[in-house]
Enzyme design. Sequence first.
Site, PDB file in Angstrom:
ATOM      1  N   LYS A 115      39.254  63.536  -5.017  1.00 53.78           N
ATOM      2  CA  LYS A 115      40.360  64.265  -4.374  1.00 53.78           C
ATOM      3  C   LYS A 115      41.311  64.703  -5.492  1.00 53.78           C
ATOM      4  O   LYS A 115      42.133  63.916  -5.968  1.00 53.78           O
ATOM      5  CB  LYS A 115      41.074  63.323  -3.393  1.00 53.78           C
ATOM      6  CG  LYS A 115      41.710  63.985  -2.175  1.00 53.78           C
ATOM      7  CD  LYS A 115      42.795  64.979  -2.469  1.00 53.78           C
ATOM      8  CE  LYS A 115      44.129  64.367  -2.786  1.00 53.78           C
ATOM      9  NZ  LYS A 115      45.146  65.363  -3.225  1.00 53.78           N
TER      10      LYS A 115
ATOM     11  N   GLU B  64      46.361  53.888 -12.391  1.00 50.53           N
ATOM     12  CA  GLU B  64      46.968  54.368 -13.643  1.00 50.53           C
ATOM     13  C   GLU B  64      48.236  55.110 -13.254  1.00 50.53           C
ATOM     14  O   GLU B  64      48.161  56.195 -12.677  1.00 50.53           O
ATOM     15  CB  GLU B  64      46.006  55.311 -14.379  1.00 50.53           C
ATOM     16  CG  GLU B  64      44.704  54.653 -14.802  1.00 50.53           C
ATOM     17  CD  GLU B  64      44.888  53.622 -15.902  1.00 50.53           C
ATOM     18  OE1 GLU B  64      45.913  53.666 -16.601  1.00 50.53           O
ATOM     19  OE2 GLU B  64      44.008  52.758 -16.037  1.00 50.53           O
TER      20      GLU B  64
ATOM     21  N   CYS C   5      51.755  61.405 -19.020  1.00 48.78           N
ATOM     22  CA  CYS C   5      52.233  60.046 -18.727  1.00 48.78           C
ATOM     23  C   CYS C   5      52.550  59.286 -20.017  1.00 48.78           C
ATOM     24  O   CYS C   5      53.301  58.324 -20.001  1.00 48.78           O
ATOM     25  CB  CYS C   5      51.188  59.295 -17.913  1.00 48.78           C
ATOM     26  SG  CYS C   5      49.563  59.348 -18.680  1.00 48.78           S
TER      27      CYS C   5
ATOM     28  N   GLU D 255      61.213  57.543 -14.615  1.00 47.85           N
ATOM     29  CA  GLU D 255      60.327  58.563 -15.182  1.00 47.85           C
ATOM     30  C   GLU D 255      60.798  59.956 -14.740  1.00 47.85           C
ATOM     31  O   GLU D 255      60.914  60.230 -13.553  1.00 47.85           O
ATOM     32  CB  GLU D 255      58.891  58.330 -14.699  1.00 47.85           C
ATOM     33  CG  GLU D 255      57.899  59.247 -15.392  1.00 47.85           C
ATOM     34  CD  GLU D 255      56.478  59.106 -14.833  1.00 47.85           C
ATOM     35  OE1 GLU D 255      56.320  59.074 -13.607  1.00 47.85           O
ATOM     36  OE2 GLU D 255      55.546  59.050 -15.654  1.00 47.85           O
TER      37      GLU D 255
END
Length: 481
Positions: free
Chosen positions: A173, A248, A282, A385
Amino acid sequence: MQTLANYIDGQLVAPQTGSYLENINPATGAVYSKIPDSNERDVDAAVTAAARAFPAWSGMPAEERSRYMMRVAQVIEEKLDAFAAAECDDNGKPLWLARTVDIPRAVKNLRFFATAILHTRSDLHETDGQALNYTLRRPRGVAGLISPWNLPLYLFTWKIAPAIATGNTAVGKPSEVTPMTAHLLAEACVEADLPPGVLNIVHGTGVGAGAPLVAHPNVPTISFTGGTVTGREIARTAAPMFKKYSLELGGKNPNIVFADADFDKALNESVRAAFANQGQICLCGSRLFVERSIYDRFVEQFVAAAKAMTVGDPRAADTKVGALVSKAQYNKVLSYIQLARDEGGTILCGGGRPDDLPERCRDGYFISPTVITGLDHLCRVNQEEIFGPVVSIMPFDSDDSVIEMANSTPYGLSASIWTQNLMRAHRVAEQLAAGTVWINCWLLRDLRVPFGGVKQSGVGREGGDEALRFFTEPKNVCVAK
Ligand code: NAD
C-alpha cells in the site's frame, strides 16, 4: 489525465469502489492523475491473490525467484527517466535527485535482496553429543507493506524486495500522496512476467486501504514506514492479533559538530543533511549542535550556504530545493516556523515562500531553507518532527552536555558526529540513543547493516540479514544422535 489502477493477481484493475482520489503535483498545485480510492474489498481481493500465489512462489528455487526480481530491476533501470519524472512530479523533489539517487537505489534494493537469497547460511547447533539442531527459516505467508511519500519507490522496494525474495507474497500500500512510481512498478512487474499474485499493489488512503490491510486475518506480517502516530495505530491493531510487525517511524536527528572537525566538510554535509529532499528525509539532521568556540563562524557560513541554494522548479537542473510534498505538509512546516518565532527563536534565513518562483510554480508548495537559532533544546520546535527545510542550530560546551541535549527527544533514529578525535567519536557514538550513528558522514547507506530506530522512532530493524530474518520464521528441528 492519467487514471491509475490497482495491481491485483497480475492484472491492472479498477477499484471495486469505482471512486478515485486526486493526485496533485506539489510544484504546480494542479491535479494531474487519479488514484484508486480502494477499500477493504480491494484489499481482500489482493490478499486472496497473494495467498493463492504463496505455495508456488515459496516453493520455487531461490535462483528462480531471484531471476524474476532481477528482471523487474532491469525494467525499472531501462525506464529510469520515466520513473524519475514520475517521482519528481508526485513528490516535488528535484528531478536530478530522483534520477541519480531515489530510482537507482530502488533498483539496488531489488538486486541486493535478489542476490542475497543466493548466499544465505543455515544454523546448526550440536547438543553435547546427544543431538543435532538445525534451524530452518520459512517465509511467513502474505506480507502487508505500507510505505510513506518522502522516498516513494525507494522505501516501497526496500520492503517488497526482502519480502518476496524470501518467498513471501505481498500486498503493498504506497502512500496516496505519491502513488505514481508504485503504478509504474506494477507495470514493470507485468512486463517482467512476475507470476500473478506474488506482488499486489492497492492504492488508497491509510484509513480506506492501509487499515484493512493491517487488520486482515490472513496477513501475518506487517512492515510499515511512516509517522509515529500512524505507527502507534498500527501496533494497536497488529499486536492483539499477534502479528509480527516492524515499524520505521519519525526522527528528530541530532547533528553534532565539534570544534576539531574538518570545518568545510562538516559544514557542507550539515547543509545537505538539513535540506536534502526539502528536509523530508526521516534521517535529516534537523537539530544542529555546534561547539561554542566555532559557533559564530559556523552559523554565518551555514546561513550563507542555505541562502545560496536555488529553490525552484523541481524539473530544472539547477534546483537544489524543490517543493514540499503537499499543501498539508507546507502548512504544517509554516506553522512550526511561526511556533519558532513564538518560542523566541531568531529566523536567520528563509522562513517562508521564496518570491522569485517561476510562473509554472506560482501555486506550488515551496519554502526556502530556513535556519533558526536561539531556541532551547527542550522547546517544541526542537522536540517535534517538522519534516521540512528547517534546521535549528544550538551551541554546546562539552561532550556530556551535547549528549544530554541530543538524547532529549522522544525519537532515536539517527545521529551524526563531526570530529577528528577518534576516541571522542567512538565514545559519543556509543552514548547516543539512535539506531544509526554516522561519524564524519551523513546518509552513507550500506544495505547490509541493520536499519531502524529506538524509542518512538520504531520497533524492529530492517536491512540486510535483519530483513531476511524478519520476513521468515525460524523452525528448529532436533535430531537425536
Ligand atoms: P504516514 O504515517 O501519514 O503514512 C504512511 C503510510 O501509512 C501511508 O501509506 C498512509 O496511507 C498509511 N496509513 C495512514 N494511516 C494508516 C492507518 N491507520 N493504517 C494503516 N496505514 C495507514 O506518514 P507519511 O506522512 O506518509 O510519511 C512521513 C513520516 O514517515 C515521517 O514521520 C517520517 O519520519 C517517517 N519516515 C520514517 C522512515 C524510517 O525509516 N524510520 C523513513 C521515511 C519516513
